[in-house]
Design a protein around this motif. Structure first.
Motif: not given
Lengths: 235, 214
Positions: A127, A129, B72-73, B77, B79, B86-87, B98-99, B102, B144-145, B148
């Protein structure tokens, strides 16, 4: 081993009823399991008890209740028949419903456990991301719960194959319509010279159950590999 | 840039934090149990405060009076968790993107190649998180962050789970991220060495209280 047309009919009907019951239970079971694992709401205990109830009741009882509610004279069954022309009692669709009700708790439990084992922080990470709650569910929670979903589906399918009491009470024992494998075996043991047929169907049931177990074993292995469970940790 | 005045209570723990965070790296330090991670979760939108406000620029994210609380989504931001998170079912590459997926093309500030080069994780792309070392995992989490394209990067003791040798390996990457991206960052830590090395400004938190004159 050759089967008579009547035995074939019972086998095909059983497979169809169990498959349809599993498909019916899957979306509902996953949704409910997620709610039970991730949300707190008023009456959660009651919902839980209601879902588990068919497991602890004599199967004839849910079957009889289904007949009272959904029979053509019943309040819901009468309405369904009048509005949409849908008849469940004494039809194979009713057998699907009876199986689904009985097998539903077996679907919910493993899926719920699988959701609970997922670290909620993985979902939180998704979430942060930018993933909406729906996307988090479909891209993170559901794939990670896949082994539990497979286990639940298998239990549900197997339970449906074995369904006897509720089916008998709700939809009867009509050859070609509601006479599934267990009902056929039961019927064969009540006619003279039926032992051979009963034994054939018994062996068939065992083979079918074994096949379901094997299939689930391979799918679970694949899912676990996909989730990286069998990979070696390197440091 | 980020301005907040938040109150949050759970059980006997009460948090009250008021500060403004500008460009550069702001370190948030304090003993463990002081509420640093809780504050970060409140800013990220993972927890909801009982009362207060949070604004990013002109964008109100929390205002308990007008009952505003952006989830949050939708806060944009980034995080980075202590242990990466990690997934496990996705490859390093899919984790990184992933991000990124989005975000609209126009909002993306970095390309995959830039981040792979910046954090030196190119050769890891096809691996699964379970096949990564702790240090590699944190670099992927950071990448990853970044991919995004967050407008603020929140780091929750990103080095805490690493041994001293790995910490020394990752710190230069963090410094490089700071210098090359100019992203505002809020960096939670309880180690002064990290903070001295990275931070432009320090906020201290103790027993749930953060009060800063600015």
């Amino acid at each position: 081993m050759t089967l008579t047309p009547e035995e074939w009919q019972a086998l095909q009907l059983s497979a169809r009823v169990a498959a349809c019951a599993t498909l019916l239970c899957l979306p509902l079971g996953i949704a409910l399991a997620w709610l039970m694992a991730r949300r707190n709401f008023a009456g959660k205990f009651l919902v839980d008890a209601l879902v588990q109830l068919p497991m602890v009741l004599p199967p004839v009882v849910p079957g009889y209740l289904l007949l009272l509610l959904l029979g053509t004279q019943g309040p819901i069954g009468g309405w369904l028949n009048a509005q949409f022309g849908i008849v469940l009692a004494f039809t194979w669709k009713g057998a699907v419903l009876a199986s689904a009700v009985m097998a539903f708790p077996l679907m919910v439990q493993p899926v719920r456990l699988a959701f609970r084992q997922i670290d909620p922080r993985l979902e939180q990470a998704a979430s942060t991301l930018g993933a909406s709650p729906w996307r988090v569910f479909f891209s993170i929670s559901l794939p990670l719960a896949a082994p539990g979903v497979i286990a639940g589906a298998l239990l549900c399918f197997s339970r449906s194959l074995g369904e006897f009491g509720a089916t008998m009470a709700f939809v009867g024992n009509i050859p070609g319509e509601t006479r599934t494998l267990p009902l056929a075996i039961y019927s064969f043991t009540h006619v003279p010279d039926g032992e051979a047929a009963a034994m054939r169907l018994t062996l068939l049931s065992i083979a079918l159950a074994m096949a379901a177990l094997l299939v689930s074993h391979f799918i679970t292995r694949r899912a676990e590999r996909m989730l990286g469970c069998n990979e070696e940790q390197v440091r | 840039m980020l301005r907040f005045d938040l109150a949050y209570q759970r059980g006997s723990f009460a948090l009250s934090a008021k500060a403004e965070i500008g460009a550069g790296v702001t370190a948030l330090v304090g003993p463990s149990g002081a509420g640093k991670s809780t504050l970060l979760a409140l800013i990220a939108g993972l927890l909801v405060p009982q009362s207060g406000t949070l604004r990013f620029g002109d964008d109100p994210l929390i205002d308990t009076v007008s009952k505003t609380c952006v989830p949050a989504w939708q806060r944009h931001f980034g995080l980075v968790f202590q242990d990466g998170q990690l997934f496990p079912h996705l490859s390093v590459r899919d984790n990184l993107l992933y991000g990124w997926h989005r975000r609209l093309a126009a909002e993306r500030r970095f390309t995959l190649d830039q981040v792979l080069a910046l954090l030196e994780i190119g050769p890891l792309q096809a691996r699964r998180p379970a096949q990564l070392s702790g240090g590699e995992r944190q670099r992927v989490a950071l990448g990853r962050a970044l991919l995004y394209s967050p407008r603020l990067l929140l780091l929750d003791e990103p080095l805490a789970s690493l041994d001293e040798r790995l910490k020394q390996q990752i710190l230069p990457f963090l410094k490089r991220v700071k210098e090359e991206t100019r992203l505002p960052m809020l960096y939670v830590s309880h180690l002064w060495a990290e903070v001295d090395y990275l931070a432009d400004r320090i906020l201290t938190m103790e027993a749930g209280q953060l009060e800063s004159g600015g």
